[in-house]
Design an enzyme around this catalytic site. Structure first.
Site, PDB file in Angstrom:
ATOM      1  N   CYS A  55       0.818  -1.211   0.000  1.00 49.00           N
ATOM      2  CA  CYS A  55       0.000   0.000   0.000  1.00 49.00           C
ATOM      3  C   CYS A  55       0.856   1.267   0.000  1.00 49.00           C
ATOM      4  O   CYS A  55       2.066   1.219   0.117  1.00 49.00           O
ATOM      5  CB  CYS A  55      -0.922  -0.003   1.212  1.00 49.00           C
ATOM      6  N   ARG A 108      12.034  -5.286   6.213  1.00 47.60           N
ATOM      7  CA  ARG A 108      12.698  -5.052   4.928  1.00 47.60           C
ATOM      8  C   ARG A 108      14.198  -5.303   4.999  1.00 47.60           C
ATOM      9  O   ARG A 108      14.886  -5.302   4.015  1.00 47.60           O
ATOM     10  CB  ARG A 108      12.415  -3.618   4.495  1.00 47.60           C
ATOM     11  N   HIS A 128       5.861   6.532  -2.404  1.00 46.08           N
ATOM     12  CA  HIS A 128       7.202   7.053  -2.717  1.00 46.08           C
ATOM     13  C   HIS A 128       7.101   8.539  -3.061  1.00 46.08           C
ATOM     14  O   HIS A 128       7.891   9.355  -2.616  1.00 46.08           O
ATOM     15  CB  HIS A 128       7.800   6.347  -3.948  1.00 46.08           C
TER      16      HIS A 128
HETATM   17 FE1  ICS Z   1      12.962   0.694  -5.456  1.00 44.07          FE
HETATM   18 MO1  ICS Z   1      10.556  -4.548  -1.809  1.00 44.07          MO
HETATM   19 FE2  ICS Z   1      12.400  -1.736  -5.541  1.00 44.07          FE
HETATM   20 FE3  ICS Z   1      11.019  -0.159  -4.090  1.00 44.07          FE
HETATM   21 FE4  ICS Z   1      13.408  -0.776  -3.423  1.00 44.07          FE
HETATM   22 FE5  ICS Z   1      12.520  -2.750  -2.093  1.00 44.07          FE
HETATM   23 FE6  ICS Z   1      11.491  -3.688  -4.188  1.00 44.07          FE
HETATM   24 FE7  ICS Z   1      10.149  -2.117  -2.728  1.00 44.07          FE
HETATM   25  C1  ICS Z   1      11.824  -1.854  -3.702  1.00 44.07           C
HETATM   26  S1  ICS Z   1      14.390  -0.950  -5.332  1.00 44.07           S
HETATM   27  S2  ICS Z   1      12.673  -4.802  -2.755  1.00 44.07           S
HETATM   28  S3  ICS Z   1      11.127  -0.132  -6.280  1.00 44.07           S
HETATM   29  S4  ICS Z   1      12.168  -3.727  -6.340  1.00 44.07           S
HETATM   30  S5  ICS Z   1      14.377  -1.655  -1.685  1.00 44.07           S
HETATM   31  S6  ICS Z   1       9.374  -3.894  -3.650  1.00 44.07           S
HETATM   32  S7  ICS Z   1      12.513   1.230  -3.406  1.00 44.07           S
HETATM   33  S8  ICS Z   1      10.828  -2.606  -0.718  1.00 44.07           S
HETATM   34  S9  ICS Z   1       9.102  -0.234  -3.024  1.00 44.07           S
END
Ligand code: ICS
Length: 542
Positions: free
Chosen positions: A59, A93, A194
């Protein structure tokens, strides 16, 4: 192993689509693409998941509180909401931190939440929130407190920004308190979170402190690196070895002051474009700091990124240093790679994760001569799939209609010092040359491979059943289901218990971990009781 040729992959789409009800089939058909890198097809992305479908997505609150602000260690991050939201976003995470002295604050091990109850929903939760902020300040005396809104906060109308303002006043502006309207439902996925996080970082922290820390000649920001499994530590090691100073990282192993000083850097590197491109753009627009896209996942990609930085600074000394570091590091990398290639060459992988790793990790798999036959993001946008040129000032597709476009103030003095017209033209030339480095997921993948956005659980089952990949990469929600189907799963979110996987040493870790996984048959040996024993089927009377 199963059938992996292109003809078979093409069957996937019709096979799954025909099982869906008409309306659903129509929508999903646009998100399941037979790839053609020569003639990039259009993909449906960043739209609402169809209710009833089991999605991998998270979410908006997760994207803001967990992803972008999660790895910050000296901000007290308070979840305003029911306890579950705070609890499930607590340390899962694996973003790591390091403190250089005992005096350094590290709130990462704590979980702060207002633990809203029914009465707060009925009568409002602002007082409870104020009390939580006061308590946190009393106990921890932090430099800053951030408040994150969960779904009920938006539904009942608590004003977290107003509370933040009142609390700042109560602390005589000595403690920075700010809020995020990142209710879980605000966007279609964590991607909206984000964007909200980026806006508030710019509004509340970036540019607050002009102190130029350190004396290194080359000063950069690392954007979109979150120190999962210690990735940032390896990246910090490499930059230090090259004599490149990291002014800030957004936000792996970060501090408030590094955010506040980010505008004193000369160049921003963007790794996870999806989560932080907004800050990159704002730093450029406000302060004239250009940004370039890099990938530090993969040894060859890391070498390429270092050369790109050296090229940008146009400095022979740095160029020589970078080559020296690459040559030194690649010795171990090549040896490790050679040792595992007999186990990995010719294998196949499927990658379904997030908004950038499904793309970045293909570089590492290529180094292992493992072909990615199907991949996709959970919440990537079309530019992440189809590719986009990295030129400052280009407008990116709108993330979500609900998110406020904030006003970006220009620091005229800094802007002029940095982003001269010549510099911009020079960068543009360089970016044209490096275009392939930011080609997105589709141009990277071979013709006939599968690209699927917001993969559903049913589609995942079908992918495995039909094509039996040697390794499947996703997250914990998928892990045990996939393993029960006989296929090893590597978590690309938190790396299971592994990592770092970034940079040179990380590449070696990855080679070894993946070689081990693709050469074991354990998951095929394990049989559930009902697969081994005869079962009597129940017949129900109706
Ligand atoms: Fe970027 Mo899980 Fe990406 Fe994002 Fe990042 Fe992580 Fe995953 Fe999530 C990621 S690099 S691993 S888009 S591929 S660390 S889903 S910020 S937390 S939102």
């Amino acid at each position: 192993m199963g059938m992996k040729n292109k003809k078979d992959l093409a069957k996937f789409r019709e096979t799954v689509i025909e099982k869906y009800p008409n309306k659903v089939a129509k929508k999903r058909a646009k998100a399941i693409i037979n790839n053609d890198p020569e003639n990039i097809p259009e993909i449906q992305a960043n739209i609402r998941t169809i209710p009833g479908i089991i999605t991998q997505r998270g979410c908006t609150y997760a994207g803001c509180k967990g992803v972008v602000l999660g790895p910050t260690r000296d901000i007290v991050n308070i979840t305003h909401g029911p306890i579950g939201c705070g609890f499930y976003s607590w340390l899962t995470r694996r973003n790591q931190t390091s403190t250089t002295s005992d005096a350094d604050e590290n709130f990462i091990p704590y979980c702060f939440s207002t633990d809203m109850q029914d009465s707060n929903i009925v009568f409002g939760g602002e007082d409870k929130l104020k009390q939580a902020v006061r308590e946190a300040v009393e106990l921890f005396n932090p430099k800053a407190v951030a408040i994150f809104s969960t779904c009920p906060v938006g539904l009942i109308g608590d004003d977290v920004h107003k509370v933040a303002e009142q609390m700042r006043e109560e602390f005589d502006n000595k403690i920075n308190v700010f809020g995020f309207s990142c209710e879980g439902y605000r966007g279609v996925s964590q991607s909206a979170g984000h964007h909200i996080a980026n806006n508030e970082l710019y509004r509340n922290l970036i540019g607050n402190d002009d102190t130029m820390v350190g004396s290194a000649k080359y000063r950069i920001n690392m954007l979109g690196e979150y120190n999962i499994g210690g990735d940032a530590f390896e990246i910090e090691r490499i930059f230090e070895k090259c004599g490149i100073q990291l002014v800030s990282t957004f936000s792996g192993n970060s501090t408030i002051s590094s955010f506040e000083q980010a505008h004193t850097a000369d160049l921003s590197l963007v790794m996870c474009h999806r989560s932080i491109n907004y800050v990159a753009e704002m730093l450029e627009t406000s302060f004239g700091i250009p940004w370039i896209k890099v990938n530090l996942i993969g040894a060859d990609s890391t070498a390429k990124a270092l050369r790109k930085i050296a090229a940008y600074f146009e400095d022979d000394e740095l160029k020589a240093k970078v080559e020296e570091v690459i040559a030194e590091e690649m010795k171990d990398v090549n040896a490790a790679r050679e040792a595992v290639l007999p186990k990995t060459t010719g294998k196949s992988a499927m990658l379904f994760v997030g908004g950038s790793r499904a793309h970045h990790y293909q570089d590492l798999f290529e180094e292992l001569e493992i072909k990615t036959i199907a991949a996709g993001y959970e919440f990537g946008h079309r530019d992440d799939y189809e590719g986009r040129r990295v030129i400052p000032s280009i407008k990116i597709d709108a993330d979500s209609r609900n998110i406020e476009e904030i006003t970006v103030k220009r620091d005229e003095k800094r802007y002029k010092e940095r982003m001269t017209k010549e510099k911009l033209e020079e960068l543009q030339k360089q970016v044209d040359l490096e275009y392939n480095d930011y080609k997105g997921l589709m141009p990277q993948m071979e013709k006939g491979t599968l690209v699927i956005d917001d993969l559903s659980h049913y589609e995942m089952d079908k992918l495995i059943e039909m094509y039996q990949p040697d390794i499947f990469c996703a997250g914990v929600k998928e892990k045990y289901v996939v393993q029960k189907m006989g296929v090893p799963l590597k978590q690309l979110h938190n790396y299971d218990s592994g990592g770092p996987y970034a940079g040179f040493k990380g590449a070696i870790n990855f080679y070894n971990d993946i070689a081990m996984m693709v050469s074991t048959s354990i998951w095929k040996e394990v049989k559930a009781p009902w697969e081994k024993e005869e079962m009597i089927e129940a017949v129900y009377a109706c």
